[in-house]
Design a protein around this motif. Structure first.
Motif, mmCIF file in Angstrom:
data_model
loop_
_atom_site.group_PDB
_atom_site.id
_atom_site.type_symbol
_atom_site.label_atom_id
_atom_site.label_comp_id
_atom_site.label_asym_id
_atom_site.label_seq_id
_atom_site.Cartn_x
_atom_site.Cartn_y
_atom_site.Cartn_z
ATOM 1 N N ASP A 268 -15.193 7.408 -16.192
ATOM 2 C CA ASP A 268 -15.842 7.540 -14.884
ATOM 3 C C ASP A 268 -16.573 6.247 -14.517
ATOM 4 O O ASP A 268 -16.484 5.765 -13.391
ATOM 5 C CB ASP A 268 -16.850 8.701 -14.881
ATOM 6 N N VAL A 269 -17.295 5.702 -15.479
ATOM 7 C CA VAL A 269 -18.053 4.467 -15.243
ATOM 8 C C VAL A 269 -17.091 3.303 -15.021
ATOM 9 O O VAL A 269 -17.257 2.509 -14.093
ATOM 10 C CB VAL A 269 -19.025 4.192 -16.407
ATOM 11 N N TYR A 270 -16.074 3.210 -15.852
ATOM 12 C CA TYR A 270 -15.067 2.147 -15.726
ATOM 13 C C TYR A 270 -14.428 2.159 -14.345
ATOM 14 O O TYR A 270 -14.328 1.120 -13.683
ATOM 15 C CB TYR A 270 -14.004 2.330 -16.816
ATOM 16 N N GLU A 271 -14.007 3.326 -13.900
ATOM 17 C CA GLU A 271 -13.359 3.421 -12.593
ATOM 18 C C GLU A 271 -14.315 3.065 -11.455
ATOM 19 O O GLU A 271 -13.880 2.563 -10.421
ATOM 20 C CB GLU A 271 -12.777 4.817 -12.389
ATOM 21 N N ASP B 232 0.792 -1.840 -18.315
ATOM 22 C CA ASP B 232 0.608 -0.430 -17.964
ATOM 23 C C ASP B 232 0.282 0.400 -19.209
ATOM 24 O O ASP B 232 -0.577 1.279 -19.172
ATOM 25 C CB ASP B 232 1.855 0.125 -17.269
ATOM 26 N N GLY B 233 0.958 0.105 -20.315
ATOM 27 C CA GLY B 233 0.681 0.815 -21.570
ATOM 28 C C GLY B 233 -0.721 0.550 -22.083
ATOM 29 O O GLY B 233 -1.406 1.466 -22.554
ATOM 30 N N VAL B 234 -1.173 -0.689 -21.991
ATOM 31 C CA VAL B 234 -2.527 -1.047 -22.415
ATOM 32 C C VAL B 234 -3.553 -0.315 -21.554
ATOM 33 O O VAL B 234 -4.515 0.271 -22.055
ATOM 34 C CB VAL B 234 -2.744 -2.581 -22.346
ATOM 35 N N ARG C 174 -7.658 3.858 -20.749
ATOM 36 C CA ARG C 174 -8.155 5.003 -19.986
ATOM 37 C C ARG C 174 -8.255 6.247 -20.859
ATOM 38 O O ARG C 174 -9.222 7.005 -20.762
ATOM 39 C CB ARG C 174 -7.261 5.260 -18.778
ATOM 40 N N ALA C 175 -7.270 6.459 -21.712
ATOM 41 C CA ALA C 175 -7.299 7.623 -22.606
ATOM 42 C C ALA C 175 -8.497 7.546 -23.546
ATOM 43 O O ALA C 175 -9.209 8.540 -23.754
ATOM 44 C CB ALA C 175 -5.995 7.716 -23.402
ATOM 45 N N GLN C 176 -8.737 6.380 -24.121
ATOM 46 C CA GLN C 176 -9.879 6.214 -25.030
ATOM 47 C C GLN C 176 -11.200 6.415 -24.300
ATOM 48 O O GLN C 176 -12.088 7.116 -24.784
ATOM 49 C CB GLN C 176 -9.841 4.819 -25.675
ATOM 50 N N LEU C 177 -11.358 5.806 -23.142
ATOM 51 C CA LEU C 177 -12.606 5.928 -22.395
ATOM 52 C C LEU C 177 -12.850 7.362 -21.930
ATOM 53 O O LEU C 177 -13.998 7.809 -21.855
ATOM 54 C CB LEU C 177 -12.598 4.981 -21.191
#
Length: 143
Positions: free
Chosen positions: A80-83, A117-119, A124-127
Motif C-alpha cells: 500500500d505504501v509502495y503504491e 515484470d517478474g521482478v 509486490r508479492a513480498q511487500l
C-alpha cells in the motif's frame, strides 16, 4: 546512481505515527516525524501528501494541525505504501527507442521487459505480505 529511499522514509513515517498514536497522541507534526527520520520536514510532507491521497493517512489543519493514520497499521501493507509513493515501475525502458536496425537494439526491450515484470511481481508479492504493524514490531525488536 543512488538508491531510491521514498518507500523507506514513507514506511518510517507511517510506523512512527502509528507508535505515536499508540502512546496516546492524536496527531503528529511533520517536524516530529522528520526529526525521527533525520530528514527535512518538506520531504515528509511530500510523502505524507501521497499517503493521504492513497487513503493511508489524514491531515488536520489549524489549531492542533498534524497527521494521523487513516487505517490501522494491521490493515496497511508495505505494498500500500509502495503504491502510494512510487508512481512508476521499478525499472523502465530507454527514454528514446533503441536502434531497430541493430540486432540488440531490436530485441533488448522485449527481453528485459519480461524480466522486469517478474521482478516487479515478486517485489509486490513480498511487500503485500508485510503489514506496517509487522514493520513496527520488527523495528521495536531491533532496538
Amino acid at each position: 546512481m543512488s538508491a531510491n529511499s521514498r518507500l523507506t522514509i514513507a514506511a518510517h513515517a507511517v510506523a512512527w505515527i502509528g507508535l505515536y498514536q499508540q502512546q496516546g497522541h492524536d496527531v503528529a507534526t511533520s517536524e516530529q516525524i522528520a526529526d525521527s527520520a533525520n530528514t527535512n520536514p518538506v520531504v515528509i510532507r511530500r510523502l505524507l501528501g501521497r499517503l493521504r491521497e492513497a487513503g493511508l493517512v489524514e491531515s488536520r489543519r489549524g489549531v492542533g494541525a498534524g497527521w494521523r493514520l487513516a487505517r490501522r497499521l494491521e490493515d496497511m501493507t508495505l505494498l500500500d505504501v509502495y503504491e502510494a509513493v512510487e508512481p512508476s515501475p521499478l525499472f523502465s525502458m530507454h527514454h528514446a527507442p533503441p536502434n531497430q536496425a541493430c540486432v540488440v537494439g531490436a530485441g533488448i526491450q522485449p527481453a528485459l521487459q519480461e524480466i522486469y515484470d517478474g521482478v516487479e511481481d515478486g517485489l509486490r508479492a513480498q511487500l503485500s505480505r508485510t503489514t506496517l504493524a509487522d514493520v513496527l514490531r520488527a523495528t521495536l525488536a531491533a532496538r
